[in-house]
Write a protein that holds these residues in place. Sequence first.
Motif, PDB file in Angstrom:
ATOM      1  N   LYS A   1       0.756   8.768  -1.128  1.00 19.71           N
ATOM      2  CA  LYS A   1      -0.374   9.124  -0.273  1.00 19.71           C
ATOM      3  C   LYS A   1      -0.382   8.374   1.059  1.00 19.71           C
ATOM      4  O   LYS A   1      -1.122   8.754   1.976  1.00 19.71           O
ATOM      5  CB  LYS A   1      -1.691   8.864  -1.001  1.00 19.71           C
ATOM      6  CG  LYS A   1      -1.896   9.720  -2.242  1.00 19.71           C
ATOM      7  CD  LYS A   1      -3.232   9.431  -2.881  1.00 19.71           C
ATOM      8  CE  LYS A   1      -3.454  10.312  -4.118  1.00 19.71           C
ATOM      9  NZ  LYS A   1      -4.771  10.016  -4.760  1.00 19.71           N
TER      10      LYS A   1
ATOM     11  N   GLN B   1      -5.491  -3.933   4.797  1.00 21.38           N
ATOM     12  CA  GLN B   1      -5.511  -3.216   3.525  1.00 21.38           C
ATOM     13  C   GLN B   1      -6.824  -2.457   3.333  1.00 21.38           C
ATOM     14  O   GLN B   1      -6.825  -1.302   2.860  1.00 21.38           O
ATOM     15  CB  GLN B   1      -5.297  -4.206   2.377  1.00 21.38           C
ATOM     16  CG  GLN B   1      -3.892  -4.796   2.365  1.00 21.38           C
ATOM     17  CD  GLN B   1      -3.675  -5.680   1.162  1.00 21.38           C
ATOM     18  OE1 GLN B   1      -3.766  -5.234   0.019  1.00 21.38           O
ATOM     19  NE2 GLN B   1      -3.388  -6.946   1.410  1.00 21.38           N
ATOM     20  N   ARG B   2      -7.919  -3.060   3.737  1.00 25.20           N
ATOM     21  CA  ARG B   2      -9.210  -2.356   3.656  1.00 25.20           C
ATOM     22  C   ARG B   2      -9.235  -1.171   4.608  1.00 25.20           C
ATOM     23  O   ARG B   2      -9.814  -0.121   4.296  1.00 25.20           O
ATOM     24  CB  ARG B   2     -10.351  -3.337   3.963  1.00 25.20           C
ATOM     25  CG  ARG B   2     -10.646  -4.307   2.817  1.00 25.20           C
ATOM     26  CD  ARG B   2     -11.949  -5.076   3.060  1.00 25.20           C
ATOM     27  NE  ARG B   2     -11.802  -6.013   4.157  1.00 25.20           N
ATOM     28  CZ  ARG B   2     -11.462  -7.290   4.006  1.00 25.20           C
ATOM     29  NH1 ARG B   2     -11.195  -7.762   2.789  1.00 25.20           N
ATOM     30  NH2 ARG B   2     -11.365  -8.095   5.048  1.00 25.20           N
TER      31      ARG B   2
ATOM     32  N   LEU C   1      -7.550   6.384   3.528  1.00 26.34           N
ATOM     33  CA  LEU C   1      -7.203   7.202   2.375  1.00 26.34           C
ATOM     34  C   LEU C   1      -8.426   7.898   1.789  1.00 26.34           C
ATOM     35  O   LEU C   1      -8.300   8.915   1.091  1.00 26.34           O
ATOM     36  CB  LEU C   1      -6.527   6.349   1.302  1.00 26.34           C
ATOM     37  CG  LEU C   1      -5.130   5.845   1.655  1.00 26.34           C
ATOM     38  CD1 LEU C   1      -4.621   4.886   0.589  1.00 26.34           C
ATOM     39  CD2 LEU C   1      -4.159   7.010   1.811  1.00 26.34           C
ATOM     40  N   GLY C   2      -9.604   7.367   2.078  1.00 21.54           N
ATOM     41  CA  GLY C   2     -10.825   7.953   1.537  1.00 21.54           C
ATOM     42  C   GLY C   2     -11.408   9.059   2.393  1.00 21.54           C
ATOM     43  O   GLY C   2     -12.391   9.695   2.007  1.00 21.54           O
TER      44      GLY C   2
ATOM     45  N   VAL D   1      -6.663   0.654   5.491  1.00 23.13           N
ATOM     46  CA  VAL D   1      -5.887   1.726   4.862  1.00 23.13           C
ATOM     47  C   VAL D   1      -6.707   2.405   3.769  1.00 23.13           C
ATOM     48  O   VAL D   1      -6.688   3.626   3.631  1.00 23.13           O
ATOM     49  CB  VAL D   1      -4.563   1.179   4.298  1.00 23.13           C
ATOM     50  CG1 VAL D   1      -3.860   2.238   3.433  1.00 23.13           C
ATOM     51  CG2 VAL D   1      -3.643   0.720   5.422  1.00 23.13           C
ATOM     52  N   ASP D   2      -7.424   1.624   2.987  1.00 20.35           N
ATOM     53  CA  ASP D   2      -8.264   2.203   1.934  1.00 20.35           C
ATOM     54  C   ASP D   2      -9.296   3.161   2.525  1.00 20.35           C
ATOM     55  O   ASP D   2      -9.566   4.228   1.954  1.00 20.35           O
ATOM     56  CB  ASP D   2      -8.979   1.095   1.154  1.00 20.35           C
ATOM     57  CG  ASP D   2      -8.029   0.300   0.266  1.00 20.35           C
ATOM     58  OD1 ASP D   2      -6.946   0.820  -0.059  1.00 20.35           O
ATOM     59  OD2 ASP D   2      -8.368  -0.855  -0.085  1.00 20.35           O
ATOM     60  N   THR D   3      -9.876   2.764   3.662  1.00 18.88           N
ATOM     61  CA  THR D   3     -10.841   3.643   4.336  1.00 18.88           C
ATOM     62  C   THR D   3     -10.169   4.941   4.778  1.00 18.88           C
ATOM     63  O   THR D   3     -10.702   6.035   4.580  1.00 18.88           O
ATOM     64  CB  THR D   3     -11.461   2.945   5.558  1.00 18.88           C
ATOM     65  OG1 THR D   3     -12.174   1.792   5.140  1.00 18.88           O
ATOM     66  CG2 THR D   3     -12.414   3.869   6.304  1.00 18.88           C
TER      67      THR D   3
ATOM     68  N   SER E   1       2.772   4.506  -0.933  1.00 19.32           N
ATOM     69  CA  SER E   1       2.641   5.363  -2.111  1.00 19.32           C
ATOM     70  C   SER E   1       2.939   6.800  -1.704  1.00 19.32           C
ATOM     71  O   SER E   1       3.347   7.059  -0.565  1.00 19.32           O
ATOM     72  CB  SER E   1       1.218   5.281  -2.684  1.00 19.32           C
ATOM     73  OG  SER E   1       0.290   5.869  -1.773  1.00 19.32           O
TER      74      SER E   1
ATOM     75  N   ASP F   1      -5.856  -8.820   4.751  1.00 21.49           N
ATOM     76  CA  ASP F   1      -6.830  -8.092   3.928  1.00 21.49           C
ATOM     77  C   ASP F   1      -7.556  -7.049   4.765  1.00 21.49           C
ATOM     78  O   ASP F   1      -7.907  -5.973   4.261  1.00 21.49           O
ATOM     79  CB  ASP F   1      -7.845  -9.071   3.324  1.00 21.49           C
ATOM     80  CG  ASP F   1      -7.231  -9.978   2.274  1.00 21.49           C
ATOM     81  OD1 ASP F   1      -6.143  -9.643   1.747  1.00 21.49           O
ATOM     82  OD2 ASP F   1      -7.830 -11.032   1.976  1.00 21.49           O
TER      83      ASP F   1
ATOM     84  N   LYS G   1       0.791  -1.230   0.000  1.00 25.44           N
ATOM     85  CA  LYS G   1       0.000   0.000   0.000  1.00 25.44           C
ATOM     86  C   LYS G   1       0.828   1.287   0.000  1.00 25.44           C
ATOM     87  O   LYS G   1       0.264   2.375  -0.163  1.00 25.44           O
ATOM     88  CB  LYS G   1      -0.924   0.027   1.225  1.00 25.44           C
ATOM     89  CG  LYS G   1      -1.832  -1.203   1.360  1.00 25.44           C
ATOM     90  CD  LYS G   1      -2.796  -1.339   0.190  1.00 25.44           C
ATOM     91  CE  LYS G   1      -3.854  -0.267   0.185  1.00 25.44           C
ATOM     92  NZ  LYS G   1      -4.874  -0.507  -0.885  1.00 25.44           N
TER      93      LYS G   1
END
Length: 223
Positions: A135, A214-215, A221-222, A217-219, A133, A211, A131
């Motif tokens: 960001k 990773q989810r 970043l949003g 982190v996605d939250t 990046s 997983d 993950k």
Amino acid sequence: MTDGMQKAPRNSNKKIIALAALAGIAAGAVAVYVMERPSGNIAVATNTTDQCPMKAAGAKAIDAAAVGSIAAMRGSDQPQSMSGLSFTGPDGKPVRISDFKGKTLLVNLWATWCAPCREEMPALDALETKKGSDKFEVVTINIDTGDETKPKAFLSEIGVKSLDLYRDPSMGVFNELKRKNLAFGLPVTMLVDKEGCQIAAMNGPADWSSDDAQRFVDTALGL
């Protein structure tokens, strides 16, 4: 499914969860040790300028996203600014959380003498590999006293490929988080948003290669 059921750790993480108990046992010893060392970090928040009141909604969203293998991560009731936390970068030069402005961070404090920390490092490295990046970054801060010999050798030994070696041999970062009631032992992990606000934290290890992580982190970043 209730929130309590969602927060239940998965069986596959029994080993790392068991090590969390060791972190709790070690917390008292760690706290005694760091109390004997002066902190070189920011002072305790005494006014609202050190708080992040507008981040409460994001903290609630993060709390809801912390499930399964990272269920111990909790959204902050009172998000606080971590912009002034200082430590050294991979080049040995001073760096602050504010230097990462614009990037969401998973900040983790660890030491070579902390068994749960050593167990957790490969998972943190895997998360940064997947993950990392412009960001997002996993910032692992080693608090071993002395020079970088031991932590550098350890990271090489376990084959870390993606994590940079950030350090704070003064333990000032740990002292500051302890004063803010965020650190009780090692490892301790915080989620810091792109504006330097701590919106979630946990004590003890977790499977950051999962997983669920990773989810999570996605939250983040949003937000």
